[in-house]
Design an enzyme around this catalytic site. Structure first.
Site, PDB file in Angstrom:
ATOM      1  N   HIS A  30       0.839  -1.201   0.000  1.00 28.91           N
ATOM      2  CA  HIS A  30       0.000   0.000   0.000  1.00 28.91           C
ATOM      3  C   HIS A  30       0.877   1.255   0.000  1.00 28.91           C
ATOM      4  O   HIS A  30       0.888   2.038   0.953  1.00 28.91           O
ATOM      5  CB  HIS A  30      -0.958  -0.008   1.191  1.00 28.91           C
ATOM      6  CG  HIS A  30      -2.028  -1.048   1.090  1.00 28.91           C
ATOM      7  ND1 HIS A  30      -1.909  -2.291   1.683  1.00 28.91           N
ATOM      8  CD2 HIS A  30      -3.228  -1.042   0.442  1.00 28.91           C
ATOM      9  CE1 HIS A  30      -2.995  -3.007   1.433  1.00 28.91           C
ATOM     10  NE2 HIS A  30      -3.814  -2.276   0.663  1.00 28.91           N
ATOM     11  N   HIS A  43      -6.217   7.569  -1.909  1.00 29.84           N
ATOM     12  CA  HIS A  43      -7.062   6.640  -1.157  1.00 29.84           C
ATOM     13  C   HIS A  43      -6.310   5.812  -0.113  1.00 29.84           C
ATOM     14  O   HIS A  43      -6.937   5.224   0.775  1.00 29.84           O
ATOM     15  CB  HIS A  43      -7.791   5.706  -2.133  1.00 29.84           C
ATOM     16  CG  HIS A  43      -6.975   4.555  -2.615  1.00 29.84           C
ATOM     17  ND1 HIS A  43      -6.014   4.673  -3.594  1.00 29.84           N
ATOM     18  CD2 HIS A  43      -6.957   3.243  -2.244  1.00 29.84           C
ATOM     19  CE1 HIS A  43      -5.456   3.510  -3.828  1.00 29.84           C
ATOM     20  NE2 HIS A  43      -6.007   2.607  -3.010  1.00 29.84           N
TER      21      HIS A  43
END
Length: 937
Positions: A678, A718
């Site tokens: 991520h 995000h």
């Protein structure tokens, strides 16, 4: 003498003998009969507020009261003309105490005119200034305080009462109190209990009644004290009644107060001439109380022994060792008797009468018995009044404590203000000369340094005993070193140190001489208590010095002062906590500024990219859904993001500055952490998939330009500041993020707020070209799209989307359905790695697994729990099966539904299906096209 029984004959006889009628009326008439006469003739009824020297004012019907001055005058004239020399005049006794009866009406007319003049100016017009209205309201309120309950309720209609209430509401507009919270609180907690007060006959009327009818007089003076619950008023009545009862020159009445062993005799009324007009409110303004120790003098002896003393001659008086010359007026006879409580027969007061009015008369045994009988009723009345006094004190105490609590919540920013307010209330309620608070030095707990005080707050009472307008000027705040030398004596400091050392209360009642270099006054009494914080640690000492009435501090004072010290400790603790909070906020602000500076893109980095050529989208392959996620390097990814903003017409449409946009993209890149999956590359890949969906799948026209902007920015933001752990881990560990955002969408909320922080940073606002409404709309879409990347939201919404597509019921013009579509496209972009060719898919799976295993290791080590299968390093061999189930249960159904809606999504569906078969093969599971089709459905 022939008896007369006919009422008409009796009336004629009374008309012929007005002197007898007047004398009989004086003996038999009471306030009720007089009020009936006044009511019938249109006058204000008599009550404690307007008896005595004042005369009742003419009060006609409401219509007449609103009429002209001449109407009122005619009303008075008609009332006055109906009175003859042998009838009653509704005037009170004149100034020098003549009989209640009057044969003239001059006083009535004069006073009525005076009353009118009080409310009208010379032109006959009423004053309506705020000052006049306030004064009228104050006078009306002072009259109503002593109004008889029966008279106030029995002679007013509901309409008149409603009118009076309405007028009082209007008067509140003109009060001088500001509408702040403390004044509102004072009004709300003001006692609504009104003590019943009944009119007492004039002194001369009582004496006349005593002369004509002993029994009626005795019953009257018993009734006189039966319903009086005010100690001052009751004391005045008792003194007056006892003087008349025994025909004495003067009398005194002392109440026994204080705990056993420390009792004192206190007179609530002192040096008030018998027969003088007096009301409780006037006496309270004087505040005169005279006290003496029990056991001293004749009164003290009676209080201590409970036996009467009757000195019958001047010689006996002077020879009695208990008699003190100078403490009494010239005395030739004296009778002192105890007053006992009705229950336990305990002595609660002493009554004393002096000098029989007869020439060198003495008080006989009959006088003693008569006084003893009356004092039994006095004991009952006094007990009731003392209970009411205790109730009133308790109410005042609770009210003051409630106001202290209000002060604590109202003021928490200034230590001086909090302590000042508490000290003011403590000093006012406990009625002491000085109040002081010494704060303990936080380092004085170390034994090697001893006890030290860091601050002294001292509040002094002005010489007249009343607070001044500027209370702040009476408060002195001094540092520790100066405190020891000039603000308090060595004795007081040693007492404060003793309180800190022992943690106990010190109450000194004896007189202590203080050295001249100290505070300069005698310490008649002192009460010192420790101040504790919420952890019961001593943080200071509170001290009050010298009660204004020169008596020691009693147990009730200790209890009340203890409550004040508790509130003082809470106030100090809260204020210090508030100060620490302000410091923490300041430190956080500085830290954010420092981090923002170092995390933001530098001017040099922005200038380097501004000088480079931005490649074409086709050249980079950005429009394909099968884009290789690992094909671009860092700087090229930034330029590619700039190209996608440009090709979506977002730069030109929303007037974005190139330097601001590049700075924003670079800062977004820097604010992704170096975690296996991520990270910045994942965010950019999601952004590229969204760009391909909007362009290659022709979904751009489905949404408005503001929605496209919000969705595209959300893709890059995000996963901002992702820590490599999921929402479940934040909840299990109780992390700061979970405390800040809760356990729902924890990480997604953090990503959104981090994005907002960057946009609001100087030089990073890519939305600066938007108006207020457009900005609000974009930020709302941005928040929704980032929260949509939480799989919990996906599972909640996907059944709705699947049914809309399968039943062909969708209409993207409807806001609700279009919002659902935005959520699905965000998830499709976020999970798009499962649709890429096998080499990319496997590499992404390895990165995700590495991140999951790291979280599993933390759960096993920190939380001592077994992590889920996908995060358990010991179950790494199950990875192919887990990946197969991930694609078949979560990814493939979404891409199948999207391809049913738009065939251009078929590339993503087919890619996911192929990868699922490969994972199944690695897991040793046979799966064919039919099984893959079932999984996708």
């Amino acid at each position: 003498m022939t008896s007369i029984t006919d009422p008409e004959e009796i009336g004629k006889w009374l008309d012929q003998n007005p002197t007898y009628f007047a004398s009989y009326f004086i003996k038999k008439a009471d306030i009720t009969l007089i009020n009936r006469w006044l009511t019938e003739h249109g006058y204000v009824i008599l009550c404690e507020g307007n008896t005595g020297r004042k005369s009742p004012v003419l009060l006609g019907p409401p219509s007449e009261r609103r009429g002209s001055r001449s109407t009122c005058s005619s009303r008075r004239a008609s009332g006055a003309s109906s009175l003859t020399s042998d009838t009653l005049s509704p005037t009170s006794p004149p100034e020098r105490g003549s009989d209640f009866l009057s044969t003239t009406t001059t006083t009535t007319t004069t006073l009525a005119n005076t009353s009118d003049d009080d409310h009208n100016n010379g032109s006959g017009k009423a004053h309506h200034s705020k000052k006049t209205l306030r004064n009228d309201f104050a006078r009306a309120k002072s009259r109503s305080v002593f109004q008889n309950e029966e008279s106030s309720l029995g002679h007013h209609t509901p309409a008149s009462l409603a009118s009076r209430r309405s007028s009082l509401k209007d008067m509140r507009k003109y009060t001088s109190l500001p509408p702040n919270s403390i004044n509102i609180l004072s009004l709300l907690i003001e006692s609504k209990v009104k003590l019943p007060r009944y009119a007492s006959k004039h002194f001369e009327l009582k004496r006349e009644l005593r002369r004509f009818d002993d029994r009626a007089f005795f019953l009257d003076i018993v009734k006189d004290i039966a319903n009086d619950l005010d100690l001052r008023s009751l004391t005045k009545k008792i003194i007056e009644n006892v003087t008349i009862l025994l025909d004495a020159e003067s009398a005194s009445f002392f109440i026994l107060q204080g705990p056993r062993g420390k009792q004192t005799l206190v007179s609530k009324v002192w040096d008030v001439p018998i027969g003088s007009p007096w009301t409780p409110s006037a006496m309270e303004l004087d505040g005169v109380e005279v006290g003496m120790g029990a056991g001293h003098g004749i009164l003290g002896w009676v209080a201590e022994r409970g036996e009467p003393v009757n000195l019958e001659s001047p010689t006996t008086v002077l020879q009695d060792p208990r008699y003190k010359v100078g403490a009494h007026p010239p005395t030739h006879s004296l009778l002192a008797m105890p007053v006992r409580s009705p229950g336990d027969e305990e002595v609660i007061a002493v009554a004393q009468v002096v000098n029989k009015n007869q020439y060198f008369g003495t008080f006989s045994l009959d006088d003693q018995k008569l006084l003893e009988t009356y004092l039994q009723f006095v004991g009952i009345a006094l007990t009731n009044a003392q209970i009411m006094e205790a109730t009133r004190r308790e109410y005042d105490r609770n009210r003051n404590l409630l106001e202290v609590v209000h002060d604590l919540f109202e003021e928490q920013t200034s230590l001086e203000s909090v302590i000042l307010k508490i000290m003011q209330r403590a000093q006012r309620l406990l009625k002491c000369e000085r109040a002081a608070v010494l704060l303990l030095d936080e380092h004085s707990s170390e034994l090697s340094k001893g006890i030290k005080f860091s601050k002294l707050f001292e509040l002094n009472t002005p010489l007249n005993g009343h607070p001044t307008a500027d209370l702040q000027t009476m408060m002195q705040t001094t540092d520790a070193g100066k405190v020891l030398d000039c603000q308090a004596s060595g004795n007081m400091m040693r007492l404060a140190e003793q309180v800190v050392s022992s943690g106990e209360v010190i109450n000194i009642a004896e007189i202590v001489e203080v050295e001249p270099s100290g505070c300069g006054d005698n310490l008649r009494s002192l009460l010192a208590m420790p101040i504790r914080n919420r952890n019961s640690e001593i943080i200071g000492v509170a001290t009050i010095v010298n009660k204004l009435n020169a008596v020691p501090f009693d147990d009730q004072d200790e209890q009340l002062f203890e409550a004040f010290t508790i509130f003082c400790g809470l106030g100090i603790s809260n204020t210090l906590t508030y100060g620490d909070l302000e410091m923490a906020i300041a430190r956080q602000k500085v830290a954010i500024e420092v981090l923002s500076y170092h995390a933001a893109a530098s001017i040099k980095d922005v200038e380097l990219l501004l000088g480079r050529e931005v490649p074409d989208a086709d050249e980079l392959g950005l429009v394909g859904l099968d884009f290789d996620d690992f094909s671009l390097d860092g700087d090229t990814m930034v330029l590619a993001a700039l190209r996608m903003f440009t090709d979506l017409s977002l730069v030109s449409r929303f007037k974005m500055d190139n330097a601001t946009l590049i700075r924003w993209i670079l800062t977004i890149q820097r604010n992704y952490r170096d975690v296996p999956y991520h990270n910045w590359r994942h965010a950019w890949n999601v952004c590229q998939v969204m760009f391909a969906i909007l362009t290659s799948c022709e979904m751009k026209d489905t949404f408005s330009e503001l929605e496209v902007l919000g969705m595209f920015v959300a893709c890059l933001c995000h996963d901002l500041d992702h820590r490599g752990t999921n929402n479940a881990f934040q909840a299990k560990t109780g992390s700061a993020l979970a405390l800040l955002y809760g356990t729902q969408n924890t990480m997604e909320q953090h990503h959104y707020h981090h994005a907002v922080m960057i946009i609001n940073s100087e030089g990073h606002n890519i939305f600066s070209g938007l108006g207020p409404e457009d900005y609000s709309r974009v930020m709302n879409v941005l928040r929704q799209c980032i929260l949509a990347t939480d799989l919990t939201t996906y599972f909640q919404r996907r059944s709705t989307f699947f049914s809309l597509v399968s039943e062909s019921r969708y209409s993207w013009d409807e806001e609700g359905q279009r919002e659902t579509l935005r959520f699905m496209l965000m998830t499709a972009s976020d999970l798009a790695a499962s649709t890429k060719r096998w080499e990319v898919q496997r590499r992404v799976a390895e990165l995700v697994t590495a991140e999951f295993f790291a979280q599993g290791d933390q759960e096993r080590k920190q939380l001592q729990i077994t992590p889920p299968a996908s995060m358990d390093r010991e179950r790494e061999h199950e990875l192919p099966q887990l990946q197969m189930r991930w694609i078949s249960d979560i990814c493939l159904p979404l891409y199948q539904s999207l391809s049913d809606m738009n065939p251009r999504f078929g590339v993503m569906r087919d890619g996911a299906s192929v990868n699922m078969k490969v994972w199944a093969k690695l897991a040793g599971v046979d799966i064919d096209d039919e099984d893959a089709s079932k999984a996708s459905s």
